[in-house]
Design an enzyme around this catalytic site. Structure first.
Site, PDB file in Angstrom:
ATOM      1  CB  THR A 145      -0.981  -0.073   1.102  1.00  0.00           C
ATOM      2  OG1 THR A 145      -1.737  -1.120   1.233  1.00  0.00           O
ATOM      3  CG2 THR A 145      -1.782   1.261   1.167  1.00  0.00           C
ATOM      4  CE  LYS A 220      -5.113  -1.155   1.438  1.00  0.00           C
ATOM      5  NZ  LYS A 220      -5.945  -2.099   2.216  1.00  0.00           N
ATOM      6  CE  LYS A 288       1.493   2.148   4.791  1.00  0.00           C
ATOM      7  NZ  LYS A 288       0.849   1.271   3.937  1.00  0.00           N
TER       8      LYS A 288
END
Ligand SMILES: NC(=O)C1=CN([C@@H]2O[C@H](COP(=O)(O)OP(=O)(O)OC[C@H]3O[C@@H](n4cnc5c(N)ncnc54)[C@H](OP(=O)(O)O)[C@@H]3O)[C@@H](O)[C@H]2O)C=CC1
Ligand SMILES: O=CC(=O)O
Length: 342
Positions: A145, A220, A288
């Protein structure tokens, strides 16, 4: 050996792609069977990939993914920064590469499952990185990701070698990775997507091809922005219910039966009530993802106040040393807040 579409024999019939109409509408079926939505796939996974497969990054996600490829009969070569994490996979039959470059040089397609943009760039483009081993006829599939800029940067370096690139971040956590039930959000070279379709089908229950590189990362990040906010909101609800004298376990049950039910609440709620956070999705990665999603929103001036507030909570949780706990430990940041203001 160049990328090819040939037969990979060890996939049981029941794991092969079935049209969504083959299954009852009960959503539980999508949790336990391979279900392909009409939008999710039009590449035929009847064409099985039998080339050599590299796998870089054997953390919570990468290890079970590589394991599933090995168990499906694929010829897998693994590399991980901490070498000891390769050992269980080597025991299962994997080869070991001494660097990302060596893995990429010896494999037809190389997957990477790294922690964050920095590690994804370093493993692909750094010294002895995968790019150095790539070339025409090969493919690189980054399932980490990362943000849009990182996906595009790695794509550029891979393409310069004459190889193909696919970004393919996954939705789904440790258990879906173990069970081969991930959801792939892919974008990039369509020819590579078609070539590795049968590999994605070993690892996941559905795959979306979203066009240009960057769209996979963007999808995502939007999904995980929603997830991070949902978990923060759920945490507030659990603590409020307890403070007003309700049983938070009953709240979990009530939520599970209504329109806001989500597997995430049912799976993580009971342990959150017990202040236990066994790690499936590390809190540092959720923070994150929120940080990167906020950057994405900033790039198009989209207002995201709820995600911004959630991000602050995850940062507080990190400051309490909860980075490596499951992201559901974000509830501890709210407990600390209410202690501070009491
Ligand atoms: N866990 C989950 O539920 C999900 C995670 N993701 C995403 O997948 C990715 C991996 O997640 P997960 O497996 O949980 O994470 P882990 O933290 O368990 O694993 C991270 C991996 O990245 C490697 N790594 C970290 N920094 C470096 C570096 N500087 N150089 C080389 N390798 C490095 C680690 O190597 P080492 O072993 O040496 O530390 C390890 O292999 C992340 O982007 C995450 O956001 C996506 C969906 C679900
Ligand atoms: O990225 C995490 C997930 O559960 O998906």
């Amino acid at each position: 050996m160049a990328l090819c579409s040939t037969f990979c024999p060890r996939i049981p019939t029941y794991l092969r792609a079935k049209p969504i109409s083959s299954f009852p509408s009960n959503p539980l079926f999508s949790l336990s069977f391979k279900v392909y939505s009409s939008q999710a796939t039009d590449a035929s996974s009847q064409d099985k990939f039998t080339g050599r497969v590299g796998f870089l990054g054997l953390g919570i996600m990468g290890s079970p993914m590589a394991q599933n490829l090995i168990k499906a009969g694929c010829d897998v070569t693994v590399w991980n920064r901490t070498k000891s994490k390769c050992d269980p996979l080597i025991s299962l039959g994997a080869r070991h590469g001494s660097s990302p470059e060596e893995v990429a040089a010896n494999c037809d397609v190389t997957f990477a499952m790294l922690a964050d943009p920095e590690s994804a760039i370093d493993v692909a483009c750094g010294k002895n990185g995968a790019v150095s081993g790539m070339g025409p006829g090969k493919g690189y599939v980054d399932v980490s990701t990362v943000d849009v800029a990182t996906a595009k940067l790695i794509n550029g370096h891979i393409k310069e070698t004459g190889a193909l690139f696919l970004e393919a971040p996954v939705s789904g956590s440790k258990k879906p990775a173990e069970d081969g039930q991930l959801i792939f959000l892919t974008a990039g070279d369509r020819a590579l997507y078609d070539s590795v379709a049968s590999l994605l089908d070993i690892l996941g229950k559905s795959r979306f091809y979203l066009g240009e590189v960057g769209n996979g990362a963007a999808m995502k990040l939007v999904v995980n922005m929603i997830m991070g906010s949902m978990m923060a909101s759920f945490s507030e609800g659990l603590l409020l219910s307890k403070k007003v004298g309700l049983d938070p376990n009953v709240l979990v049950e009530v939520v599970s039966q209504g329109a806001i039910s989500a597997p995430m609440y049912s799976v993580k709620g009971p342990s959150m009530v017990k202040s236990q956070y066994p790690t499936a999705f590390p809190l540092k990665h959720q923070q994150k993802d929120l940080r990167l999603a906020l950057g994405l929103a900033e790039s198009v001036s989209q207002s995201t106040p709820i995600a911004a507030a959630a991000n602050e909570l995850y940062k507080v949780a990190k400051s309490y040393g909860l980075s490596d706990d499951d992201f559901s430990a974000v509830i501890e940041a709210l407990k600390a807040k209410s202690h501070n203001t009491a």
